[in-house]
Design a protein around this motif. Structure first.
Motif, mmCIF file in Angstrom:
data_model
loop_
_atom_site.group_PDB
_atom_site.id
_atom_site.type_symbol
_atom_site.label_atom_id
_atom_site.label_comp_id
_atom_site.label_asym_id
_atom_site.label_seq_id
_atom_site.Cartn_x
_atom_site.Cartn_y
_atom_site.Cartn_z
ATOM 1 N N TYR A 87 33.483 -19.390 -27.387
ATOM 2 C CA TYR A 87 34.146 -18.259 -28.128
ATOM 3 C C TYR A 87 32.753 -17.628 -28.876
ATOM 4 O O TYR A 87 32.141 -18.282 -29.424
ATOM 5 C CB TYR A 87 34.896 -19.064 -29.266
ATOM 6 C CG TYR A 87 35.550 -18.104 -30.322
ATOM 7 C CD1 TYR A 87 36.721 -17.142 -29.960
ATOM 8 C CD2 TYR A 87 34.874 -17.911 -31.595
ATOM 9 C CE1 TYR A 87 37.416 -16.515 -30.955
ATOM 10 C CE2 TYR A 87 35.688 -16.868 -32.443
ATOM 11 C CZ TYR A 87 36.585 -16.193 -32.172
ATOM 12 O OH TYR A 87 37.156 -15.352 -33.208
ATOM 13 N N THR A 106 37.383 -10.475 -27.585
ATOM 14 C CA THR A 106 38.364 -10.850 -28.447
ATOM 15 C C THR A 106 37.788 -10.046 -29.793
ATOM 16 O O THR A 106 38.206 -10.558 -30.940
ATOM 17 C CB THR A 106 38.066 -12.576 -28.772
ATOM 18 O OG1 THR A 106 36.685 -12.930 -28.868
ATOM 19 C CG2 THR A 106 38.556 -13.187 -27.840
ATOM 20 N N LYS A 137 37.222 -19.660 -44.758
ATOM 21 C CA LYS A 137 37.506 -19.605 -43.419
ATOM 22 C C LYS A 137 36.632 -20.721 -42.877
ATOM 23 O O LYS A 137 35.925 -21.623 -43.503
ATOM 24 C CB LYS A 137 37.179 -18.369 -42.669
ATOM 25 C CG LYS A 137 38.098 -17.277 -43.437
ATOM 26 C CD LYS A 137 39.338 -17.231 -43.144
ATOM 27 C CE LYS A 137 40.059 -16.101 -43.791
ATOM 28 N NZ LYS A 137 41.643 -16.387 -43.571
ATOM 29 N N PRO A 156 36.752 -9.428 -35.919
ATOM 30 C CA PRO A 156 37.645 -10.294 -34.970
ATOM 31 C C PRO A 156 38.928 -9.420 -34.648
ATOM 32 O O PRO A 156 39.447 -8.412 -35.333
ATOM 33 C CB PRO A 156 38.314 -11.449 -35.741
ATOM 34 C CG PRO A 156 37.385 -11.558 -36.858
ATOM 35 C CD PRO A 156 36.784 -10.530 -37.363
ATOM 36 N N LEU A 157 38.938 -9.240 -33.198
ATOM 37 C CA LEU A 157 40.138 -8.781 -32.581
ATOM 38 C C LEU A 157 39.822 -6.967 -32.537
ATOM 39 O O LEU A 157 40.827 -6.214 -31.949
ATOM 40 C CB LEU A 157 41.562 -8.774 -33.116
ATOM 41 C CG LEU A 157 41.920 -10.528 -33.246
ATOM 42 C CD1 LEU A 157 43.112 -10.564 -33.835
ATOM 43 C CD2 LEU A 157 41.609 -11.190 -31.910
ATOM 44 N N ALA A 217 46.286 -10.057 -29.019
ATOM 45 C CA ALA A 217 44.829 -9.691 -29.914
ATOM 46 C C ALA A 217 45.120 -8.412 -30.802
ATOM 47 O O ALA A 217 44.998 -8.222 -31.896
ATOM 48 C CB ALA A 217 43.828 -9.624 -29.243
ATOM 49 N N MET A 257 47.961 -8.759 -33.423
ATOM 50 C CA MET A 257 47.316 -9.350 -34.640
ATOM 51 C C MET A 257 46.363 -8.602 -35.280
ATOM 52 O O MET A 257 46.611 -8.528 -36.749
ATOM 53 C CB MET A 257 46.707 -10.747 -34.293
ATOM 54 C CG MET A 257 47.446 -11.844 -33.604
ATOM 55 S SD MET A 257 46.542 -13.366 -33.203
ATOM 56 C CE MET A 257 45.778 -13.622 -34.976
ATOM 57 N N TYR A 285 44.439 -12.648 -42.008
ATOM 58 C CA TYR A 285 43.000 -12.170 -42.088
ATOM 59 C C TYR A 285 42.916 -10.725 -42.542
ATOM 60 O O TYR A 285 43.967 -9.958 -41.725
ATOM 61 C CB TYR A 285 42.223 -12.532 -40.924
ATOM 62 C CG TYR A 285 40.691 -12.521 -40.972
ATOM 63 C CD1 TYR A 285 39.980 -13.144 -41.773
ATOM 64 C CD2 TYR A 285 40.027 -11.332 -40.589
ATOM 65 C CE1 TYR A 285 38.434 -13.023 -41.620
ATOM 66 C CE2 TYR A 285 38.574 -11.202 -40.446
ATOM 67 C CZ TYR A 285 37.874 -12.021 -40.864
ATOM 68 O OH TYR A 285 36.595 -12.014 -41.150
ATOM 69 N N THR A 288 41.678 -19.493 -33.423
ATOM 70 C CA THR A 288 42.321 -18.869 -34.784
ATOM 71 C C THR A 288 42.701 -19.837 -35.672
ATOM 72 O O THR A 288 42.471 -19.545 -36.915
ATOM 73 C CB THR A 288 43.615 -17.959 -34.239
ATOM 74 O OG1 THR A 288 43.168 -16.833 -33.181
ATOM 75 C CG2 THR A 288 44.200 -17.237 -35.476
ATOM 76 N N ASN A 315 41.048 -20.178 -39.540
ATOM 77 C CA ASN A 315 41.922 -20.172 -40.757
ATOM 78 C C ASN A 315 42.241 -21.153 -41.337
ATOM 79 O O ASN A 315 42.857 -21.247 -42.396
ATOM 80 C CB ASN A 315 43.017 -19.268 -40.251
ATOM 81 C CG ASN A 315 42.711 -17.548 -39.952
ATOM 82 O OD1 ASN A 315 42.510 -16.878 -40.858
ATOM 83 N ND2 ASN A 315 42.575 -17.283 -38.818
#
Length: 350
Positions: A109, A129, A195, A278-279, A295, A298, A306, A343, A347
């Protein structure tokens, strides 16, 4: 601004403070810390291994490692192997083999373009991602229209007798109470609290291993701070925790970053890594439509989980280049499941 980065980054001094439950032995954290100090294959994110919430897999030589977390049957490596470039491919292969031996599903990741040769050699499939903000420091200056806002904030803070102090590891404990107060005040206004996994948290045993930047008023009172993620080869300097107190003046983080950019350039760092959004920038694709559609959804609507868009906007003000970040996994591993578990790890810190 002062710079005191010569202090050893090995085990921090012990003052009898309560130690959090770690997923690795403290001695292994010291080994990882020593590897980071001389790594030839590394990015700033690798410093997150020092949080202690992930496991460590060392190479046979002990000069490289992979940091990873297990969630369900998924083994998620955070980024690429860290240490010596010539060991990276073999260590990535060992991680995959070990996961398969334990009947787990391995994935990497938060890997960037530098991981591409390893992904190709191991026949890994990749799904975007997010994007990482990178500021080229080789020709950086505060001149010009693009830098007007942060230049204005910097000039105002200097006029009001604020200063930035950068100190080596071990500086946290001398100001622990104030730093904790700032962190608590900052967290009270944030979505989702602390986080984990690819991000650090306010834990003295972690942040005391890192260089610390503080913004101080004329009387020495600290109003903001940031923890720094250096690389041994000075290819990049990154930043992790960035927090300011309720009494901090408007624009204090712009001022802090302006000083960090100038300091990093003077120290010979080639680029400043503002970490991943992120995303961000993920668009639906035919190779993995479920993951990329999720993704994108979100990013656009996941603000309760987030502050995806706010993070992107903040970093964009510094006009960085955006570098794609991926999830890479062997065939047969569900990118959807791996991303969902990443994720959760981020989180819901362990």
């Amino acid at each position: 601004m002062t710079a005191e980065l010569a202090t050893s980054r090995l085990l921090p001094r012990r003052f009898g403070l309560h130690k959090p439950r770690l997923h690795v032995h403290e001695g292994d954290l010291a080994r990882a810390d020593a590897i980071l100090l001389r790594a030839t294959y590394c990015d700033p994110q690798a410093n997150a291994a020092l949080v202690g919430d992930k496991r460590l897999l060392f190479s046979a030589s002990g000069r490289s490692f992979i940091t990873y977390a297990a969630k369900g049957r998924t083994w998620l490596a955070l980024g690429a192997p860290v240490g010596q470039a010539e060991e990276a491919l073999a260590l990535a292969q060992r991680f995959i083999s070990l996961a398969h031996k334990r009947r787990a599903k391995p994935a990497f990741y938060g890997v960037g373009p530098a991981f591409d040769p390893i992904a190709e050699a191991l026949n890994l499939t990749r799904v975007k991602t997010g994007e990482r903000a990178i500021l080229d420091l080789t020709h950086f200056s505060l001149e010009g229209k693009q830098r007007q806002v942060i230049r204005t904030h910097r000039n105002r803070h200097i006029k009001n007798q604020f200063s930035v102090r950068i100190e080596g590891p071990g500086a946290v404990r001398a100001n622990l109470a104030r730093l904790q107060q700032i962190s608590d005040q900052w967290l009270s206004h944030q979505v989702g609290g602390e986080k984990g996994f690819g991000l650090g948290r306010f834990d003295v045993h972690y942040i005391d291993r890192l260089p610390l930047a503080t913004v101080r008023a004329a009387d020495g009172h600290i109003v903001a701070f940031a923890c720094l993620w250096p690389t041994a080869d000075k290819s990049r300097l990154g930043v992790d925790l960035m927090r300011y107190g309720s009494d901090a003046p408007n624009g204090v983080m712009d001022y802090l970053f302006a000083e960090l950019f100038l300091w990093a350039k003077a120290q010979g760092f080639q680029a400043f890594d503002l970490n991943t959004s992120p995303l961000a920038g993920v668009e639906p694709c035919s190779s993995s439509p479920v993951v990329t559609n999720l993704a994108k959804l979100m990013f656009e609507h996941g603000e309760k989980l987030y502050n995806f868009q706010g993070v992107r906007r903040f970093k964009n003000k510094f006009h960085p280049e955006w570098e794609d970040v991926y999830l890479a996994a062997p065939k047969g591993v569900s990118h959807f499941v791996a991303l969902a578990r990443a994720t959760l790890l981020i989180n819901r810190p362990m």
